[in-house]
Motif scaffolding. Structure first.
Motif, PDB file in Angstrom:
ATOM      1  N   VAL A  63       0.850  -1.190   0.000  1.00 56.66           N
ATOM      2  CA  VAL A  63       0.000   0.000   0.000  1.00 56.66           C
ATOM      3  C   VAL A  63       0.890   1.246   0.000  1.00 56.66           C
ATOM      4  O   VAL A  63       1.779   1.397   0.842  1.00 56.66           O
ATOM      5  N   LEU A  64       0.639   2.142  -0.976  1.00 62.51           N
ATOM      6  CA  LEU A  64       1.479   3.343  -1.086  1.00 62.51           C
ATOM      7  C   LEU A  64       0.723   4.630  -0.794  1.00 62.51           C
ATOM      8  O   LEU A  64       1.341   5.674  -0.555  1.00 62.51           O
ATOM      9  N   GLY A  65      -0.607   4.591  -0.882  1.00 60.60           N
ATOM     10  CA  GLY A  65      -1.342   5.828  -0.645  1.00 60.60           C
ATOM     11  C   GLY A  65      -2.830   5.594  -0.735  1.00 60.60           C
ATOM     12  O   GLY A  65      -3.272   4.498  -1.101  1.00 60.60           O
ATOM     13  N   SER A  66      -3.589   6.627  -0.389  1.00 58.70           N
ATOM     14  CA  SER A  66      -5.037   6.482  -0.470  1.00 58.70           C
ATOM     15  C   SER A  66      -5.721   7.842  -0.539  1.00 58.70           C
ATOM     16  O   SER A  66      -5.089   8.882  -0.325  1.00 58.70           O
ATOM     17  N   LEU A  67      -7.001   7.806  -0.844  1.00 60.84           N
ATOM     18  CA  LEU A  67      -7.847   8.988  -0.728  1.00 60.84           C
ATOM     19  C   LEU A  67      -9.244   8.535  -0.364  1.00 60.84           C
ATOM     20  O   LEU A  67      -9.593   7.360  -0.513  1.00 60.84           O
ATOM     21  N   THR A  68     -10.026   9.496   0.111  1.00 59.55           N
ATOM     22  CA  THR A  68     -11.406   9.223   0.520  1.00 59.55           C
ATOM     23  C   THR A  68     -12.334  10.050  -0.354  1.00 59.55           C
ATOM     24  O   THR A  68     -12.012  11.193  -0.693  1.00 59.55           O
ATOM     25  N   LEU A  69     -13.465   9.453  -0.740  1.00 58.59           N
ATOM     26  CA  LEU A  69     -14.456  10.162  -1.552  1.00 58.59           C
ATOM     27  C   LEU A  69     -15.712  10.362  -0.717  1.00 58.59           C
ATOM     28  O   LEU A  69     -16.297   9.390  -0.235  1.00 58.59           O
ATOM     29  N   ALA A  70     -16.111  11.628  -0.533  1.00 59.20           N
ATOM     30  CA  ALA A  70     -17.208  11.939   0.382  1.00 59.20           C
ATOM     31  C   ALA A  70     -18.309  12.694  -0.348  1.00 59.20           C
ATOM     32  O   ALA A  70     -18.059  13.726  -0.979  1.00 59.20           O
ATOM     33  N   ALA A  71     -19.530  12.195  -0.251  1.00 57.47           N
ATOM     34  CA  ALA A  71     -20.674  12.857  -0.880  1.00 57.47           C
ATOM     35  C   ALA A  71     -21.160  14.004   0.003  1.00 57.47           C
ATOM     36  O   ALA A  71     -20.999  13.980   1.230  1.00 57.47           O
ATOM     37  N   ALA A  72     -21.767  15.001  -0.635  1.00 53.54           N
ATOM     38  CA  ALA A  72     -22.293  16.169   0.081  1.00 53.54           C
ATOM     39  C   ALA A  72     -23.261  15.720   1.176  1.00 53.54           C
ATOM     40  O   ALA A  72     -24.018  14.780   0.993  1.00 53.54           O
ATOM     41  N   GLY A  73     -23.176  16.395   2.314  1.00 54.09           N
ATOM     42  CA  GLY A  73     -24.106  16.111   3.399  1.00 54.09           C
ATOM     43  C   GLY A  73     -23.633  15.001   4.330  1.00 54.09           C
ATOM     44  O   GLY A  73     -24.160  14.826   5.421  1.00 54.09           O
ATOM     45  N   GLY A  74     -22.609  14.240   3.915  1.00 50.64           N
ATOM     46  CA  GLY A  74     -22.096  13.156   4.757  1.00 50.64           C
ATOM     47  C   GLY A  74     -21.084  13.686   5.762  1.00 50.64           C
ATOM     48  O   GLY A  74     -20.672  14.842   5.690  1.00 50.64           O
ATOM     49  N   PRO A  75     -20.657  12.830   6.693  1.00 48.73           N
ATOM     50  CA  PRO A  75     -19.784  13.278   7.778  1.00 48.73           C
ATOM     51  C   PRO A  75     -18.380  13.705   7.321  1.00 48.73           C
ATOM     52  O   PRO A  75     -17.705  14.419   8.043  1.00 48.73           O
ATOM     53  N   TYR A  76     -17.956  13.272   6.150  1.00 49.00           N
ATOM     54  CA  TYR A  76     -16.592  13.601   5.720  1.00 49.00           C
ATOM     55  C   TYR A  76     -16.512  14.712   4.681  1.00 49.00           C
ATOM     56  O   TYR A  76     -15.424  15.067   4.251  1.00 49.00           O
ATOM     57  N   ALA A  77     -17.655  15.250   4.283  1.00 48.80           N
ATOM     58  CA  ALA A  77     -17.633  16.308   3.262  1.00 48.80           C
ATOM     59  C   ALA A  77     -17.538  17.674   3.938  1.00 48.80           C
ATOM     60  O   ALA A  77     -18.379  18.037   4.751  1.00 48.80           O
ATOM     61  N   ASP A  78     -16.479  18.423   3.602  1.00 52.20           N
ATOM     62  CA  ASP A  78     -16.318  19.775   4.148  1.00 52.20           C
ATOM     63  C   ASP A  78     -17.047  20.784   3.278  1.00 52.20           C
ATOM     64  O   ASP A  78     -17.599  21.749   3.772  1.00 52.20           O
ATOM     65  N   LEU A  79     -16.972  20.604   1.960  1.00 50.93           N
ATOM     66  CA  LEU A  79     -17.456  21.660   1.080  1.00 50.93           C
ATOM     67  C   LEU A  79     -18.244  21.193  -0.132  1.00 50.93           C
ATOM     68  O   LEU A  79     -18.742  22.031  -0.884  1.00 50.93           O
ATOM     69  N   GLU A  86     -16.522  14.877  -2.972  1.00 51.22           N
ATOM     70  CA  GLU A  86     -15.327  15.563  -2.460  1.00 51.22           C
ATOM     71  C   GLU A  86     -14.172  14.594  -2.214  1.00 51.22           C
ATOM     72  O   GLU A  86     -14.362  13.534  -1.612  1.00 51.22           O
ATOM     73  N   VAL A  87     -12.999  14.970  -2.675  1.00 52.45           N
ATOM     74  CA  VAL A  87     -11.780  14.200  -2.404  1.00 52.45           C
ATOM     75  C   VAL A  87     -11.227  14.678  -1.060  1.00 52.45           C
ATOM     76  O   VAL A  87     -10.988  15.865  -0.870  1.00 52.45           O
ATOM     77  N   ARG A  88     -11.041  13.744  -0.129  1.00 56.54           N
ATOM     78  CA  ARG A  88     -10.482  14.076   1.183  1.00 56.54           C
ATOM     79  C   ARG A  88      -9.276  13.174   1.454  1.00 56.54           C
ATOM     80  O   ARG A  88      -9.186  12.062   0.965  1.00 56.54           O
ATOM     81  N   MET A  89      -8.401  13.665   2.322  1.00 56.51           N
ATOM     82  CA  MET A  89      -7.341  12.844   2.921  1.00 56.51           C
ATOM     83  C   MET A  89      -6.475  12.128   1.882  1.00 56.51           C
ATOM     84  O   MET A  89      -6.096  10.971   2.077  1.00 56.51           O
ATOM     85  N   LEU A  90      -6.168  12.825   0.796  1.00 51.93           N
ATOM     86  CA  LEU A  90      -5.223  12.277  -0.178  1.00 51.93           C
ATOM     87  C   LEU A  90      -3.849  12.230   0.484  1.00 51.93           C
ATOM     88  O   LEU A  90      -3.350  13.263   0.959  1.00 51.93           O
ATOM     89  N   ALA A  91      -3.257  11.060   0.531  1.00 50.69           N
ATOM     90  CA  ALA A  91      -1.955  10.924   1.199  1.00 50.69           C
ATOM     91  C   ALA A  91      -1.151   9.812   0.547  1.00 50.69           C
ATOM     92  O   ALA A  91      -1.685   8.732   0.272  1.00 50.69           O
ATOM     93  N   VAL A  92       0.116  10.098   0.313  1.00 47.70           N
ATOM     94  CA  VAL A  92       1.036   9.105  -0.241  1.00 47.70           C
ATOM     95  C   VAL A  92       2.190   8.932   0.746  1.00 47.70           C
ATOM     96  O   VAL A  92       2.693   9.919   1.314  1.00 47.70           O
ATOM     97  N   ASP A  93       2.578   7.692   0.953  1.00 45.38           N
ATOM     98  CA  ASP A  93       3.696   7.376   1.845  1.00 45.38           C
ATOM     99  C   ASP A  93       4.875   8.287   1.503  1.00 45.38           C
ATOM    100  O   ASP A  93       5.296   8.338   0.333  1.00 45.38           O
ATOM    101  N   PRO A  94       5.420   9.014   2.482  1.00 46.21           N
ATOM    102  CA  PRO A  94       6.529   9.929   2.187  1.00 46.21           C
ATOM    103  C   PRO A  94       7.699   9.261   1.451  1.00 46.21           C
ATOM    104  O   PRO A  94       8.379   9.905   0.664  1.00 46.21           O
TER     105      PRO A  94
END
Ligand SMILES: CC(C)(COP(=O)(O)OP(=O)(O)OC[C@H]1O[C@@H](n2cnc3c(N)ncnc32)[C@H](O)[C@@H]1OP(=O)(O)O)[C@@H](O)C(=O)NCCC(=O)NCCS
Length: 168
Positions: A63-79, A86-94
């Motif tokens: 596993v090298l990285g991941s991202l989260t996909l959040a629909a509007a109105g859900g707990p992980y959607a900011d905007l 919404e794409v959240r928490m995009l992160a790749v192993d340093p």
């Protein structure tokens, strides 16, 4: 772009969760002051996999990285609003950055969103020190800024965020 090992993307499996959490904390600790609360959110991959979609990038089984996909109105959607995803928490192993992992993840996210009928992907990015790697990456992949949706100030000391949208 040359990869010695092919990078593949799929929905995260339970056995990936702890590794995804560790990568999230390691990646974000490099760019912002990470509160204990946010580190705990990043590590709680089981919850976001249950409530949203978590995509994971692998090469040679690792596993090298991941991202989260959040629909509007859900707990992980900011905007995200309306039908946006919404794409959240995009992160790749340093230790695996600058090999195209984020690009492959973002292309897979756009494909997933299109297949599921979403008209746009949206995201926001920290811009305190001016544009950096993530901004170039998003712009290269066709994301466009909408300064009217930039924001700052969820809490004292919250960084300036730029809003980006990819029409699908
Ligand atoms: C932002 C982040 C996700 C990028 O991940 P990444 O996998 O390194 O991204 P990529 O490899 O696709 O692209 C990064 C750079 O490497 C370059 N690159 C990609 N493949 C390459 C290769 N094979 N050889 C040389 N350079 C390469 C890209 O052109 C890009 O260059 P640029 O910064 O000049 O535009 C990662 O740095 C990260 O996790 N950062 C911390 C968390 C974060 O900021 N997340 C985004 C929040 S909005």
């Amino acid at each position: 772009m040359q990869h010695t090992v092919r990078i593949t993307v799929e929905t995260a499996r339970p056995e990936d969760f702890s590794r995804i959490g560790e990568i999230g904390v390691a990646a974000y600790a490099g760019v912002q002051l990470l509160s204990d609360e946010y580190a705990a959110v990043l590590r709680d991959v089981a919850r976001r996999a249950a409530e949203t979609v978590v995509l994971v990038a692998r090469a040679g089984g690792e596993v090298l990285g991941s991202l989260t996909l959040a629909a509007a109105g859900g707990p992980y959607a900011d905007l995200a609003r309306d039908e946006e995803l919404e794409v959240r928490m995009l992160a790749v192993d340093p230790t695996a950055q600058r090999r195209g992992v984020a690009e492959v993840l973002l292309r897979a996210a756009a494909e997933w969103a299109q297949e599921h009928g979403y008209p746009a992907l949206v995201l926001s990015v920290v811009t305190t020190d001016g544009p950096r790697t993530p901004h170039r990456l998003y712009e290269r992949l066709g994301y466009r800024r909408d300064p009217a949706r930039d924001y700052v100030g969820y809490w004292e000391g919250h960084p300036q965020m730029w809003f980006y949208e990819l029409a699908l």
